[in-house]
Write a protein that holds these residues in place. Structure first.
Motif, PDB file in Angstrom:
ATOM      1  N   UNK A   1      15.383 -30.923 -48.317  1.00  0.00           N
ATOM      2  CA  UNK A   1      16.462 -31.120 -47.337  1.00  0.00           C
ATOM      3  C   UNK A   1      17.426 -29.937 -47.353  1.00  0.00           C
ATOM      4  N   UNK A   2      17.732 -29.426 -48.539  1.00  0.00           N
ATOM      5  CA  UNK A   2      18.622 -28.266 -48.624  1.00  0.00           C
ATOM      6  C   UNK A   2      17.977 -27.044 -47.959  1.00  0.00           C
ATOM      7  N   UNK A   3      16.689 -26.837 -48.220  1.00  0.00           N
ATOM      8  CA  UNK A   3      15.984 -25.699 -47.628  1.00  0.00           C
ATOM      9  C   UNK A   3      15.852 -25.856 -46.120  1.00  0.00           C
ATOM     10  N   UNK A   4      15.589 -27.075 -45.660  1.00  0.00           N
ATOM     11  CA  UNK A   4      15.463 -27.341 -44.223  1.00  0.00           C
ATOM     12  C   UNK A   4      16.802 -27.097 -43.535  1.00  0.00           C
TER      13      UNK A   4
ATOM     14  N   UNK B   1      20.280 -35.582 -39.856  1.00  0.00           N
ATOM     15  CA  UNK B   1      21.289 -34.598 -39.507  1.00  0.00           C
ATOM     16  C   UNK B   1      20.775 -33.211 -39.174  1.00  0.00           C
ATOM     17  N   UNK B   2      19.477 -33.066 -38.983  1.00  0.00           N
ATOM     18  CA  UNK B   2      18.940 -31.768 -38.562  1.00  0.00           C
ATOM     19  C   UNK B   2      18.098 -31.972 -37.307  1.00  0.00           C
ATOM     20  N   UNK B   3      18.058 -30.927 -36.506  1.00  0.00           N
ATOM     21  CA  UNK B   3      17.240 -30.979 -35.289  1.00  0.00           C
ATOM     22  C   UNK B   3      16.669 -29.588 -35.059  1.00  0.00           C
ATOM     23  N   UNK B   4      15.349 -29.529 -34.839  1.00  0.00           N
ATOM     24  CA  UNK B   4      14.690 -28.266 -34.546  1.00  0.00           C
ATOM     25  C   UNK B   4      13.348 -28.568 -33.898  1.00  0.00           C
ATOM     26  N   UNK B   5      12.805 -27.580 -33.245  1.00  0.00           N
ATOM     27  CA  UNK B   5      11.532 -27.710 -32.550  1.00  0.00           C
ATOM     28  C   UNK B   5      10.407 -27.203 -33.448  1.00  0.00           C
ATOM     29  N   UNK B   6       9.252 -27.834 -33.322  1.00  0.00           N
ATOM     30  CA  UNK B   6       8.085 -27.460 -34.099  1.00  0.00           C
ATOM     31  C   UNK B   6       6.891 -27.248 -33.182  1.00  0.00           C
ATOM     32  N   UNK B   7       5.954 -26.420 -33.623  1.00  0.00           N
ATOM     33  CA  UNK B   7       4.683 -26.239 -32.938  1.00  0.00           C
ATOM     34  C   UNK B   7       3.592 -26.823 -33.818  1.00  0.00           C
ATOM     35  N   UNK B   8       2.730 -27.647 -33.215  1.00  0.00           N
ATOM     36  CA  UNK B   8       1.595 -28.200 -33.951  1.00  0.00           C
ATOM     37  C   UNK B   8       0.574 -27.089 -34.165  1.00  0.00           C
TER      38      UNK B   8
END
Length: 186
Positions: free
Chosen positions: A130-133, A160-167
């Motif tokens: 979680x800290x690294x994310x 509390x985090x939001x980001x986009x990912x690619x499969x």
């Protein structure tokens, strides 16, 4: 530049351990374990929180136990060959070779490690991950979804985090586990 990878075996509802701290339901069978071995093979450094390190230190001697199947011996060799950094304010000594303790997680030090490492790094343990994310350090995610719902416990991914990912890849296993490999969008 090395990648920082977060890998976790989770319940379908996103927990690495249930409300009682148990994760026996997540034990990989041989097919999944062999795949995990291949995912972990390029790793040069493991970043661990104390609790996960205390579980993983089993691999320091697992290959010396009688009647260990080849896939278990293989993972033990992979684990033993990698460096380990344990982030803990309370751990006094380590029980494995190639291991050092850091008292605090320093995102800038990890950025530098990523920039200079010749092999990939993984971050293990949901609290440390979680800290690294949250620091934007994780480049890839390997999630192994286990066909069980535990209803609560230790989350694999932080709130509390939001980001986009690619499969990047996916795989289904005979025991119902599904592996999802994502890359962080830049």
């Amino acid at each position: 530049m090395a990648r920082l990878i977060y890998s976790a075996i989770t319940s379908l509802d996103g927990y690495v351990a249930d409300e009682d701290g148990h994760f026996d339901w997540a034990a990989p069978d041989e097919e999944v374990h062999r795949f995990v071995n291949d995912v972990e093979r390029p790793v040069g450094t493991y970043l661990y929180g104390r609790r996960l390190y205390e579980v993983m230190v089993y691999w320091e001697t697992a290959n010396t136990l009688a009647d260990q199947p080849p896939f278990i011996q293989d993972f033990a060799r992979i684990w033993q060959a990698a460096d380990k950094i344990v982030y803990s304010k309370t751990l006094e000594t380590v029980s494995s070779a190639r291991t050092r303790i850091e008292r605090d997680f320093d995102p800038e030090a990890v950025r530098e490690l990523k920039a200079t490492a010749g092999r990939d790094l993984t971050v293990g343990g949901p609290d440390l991950a979680a800290q690294a994310i949250k620091a934007g350090l994780v480049d890839e995610y390997h999630l192994f979804l286990t066909p069980v719902v535990v209803g609560g416990g230790k989350q694999a991914l932080p709130d509390g985090v939001r980001f986009e990912l690619d499969l990047l890849d996916e795989r289904r296993f005979g025991n119902g586990v599904v592996h999802l490999h994502y890359g962080t969008r830049t």
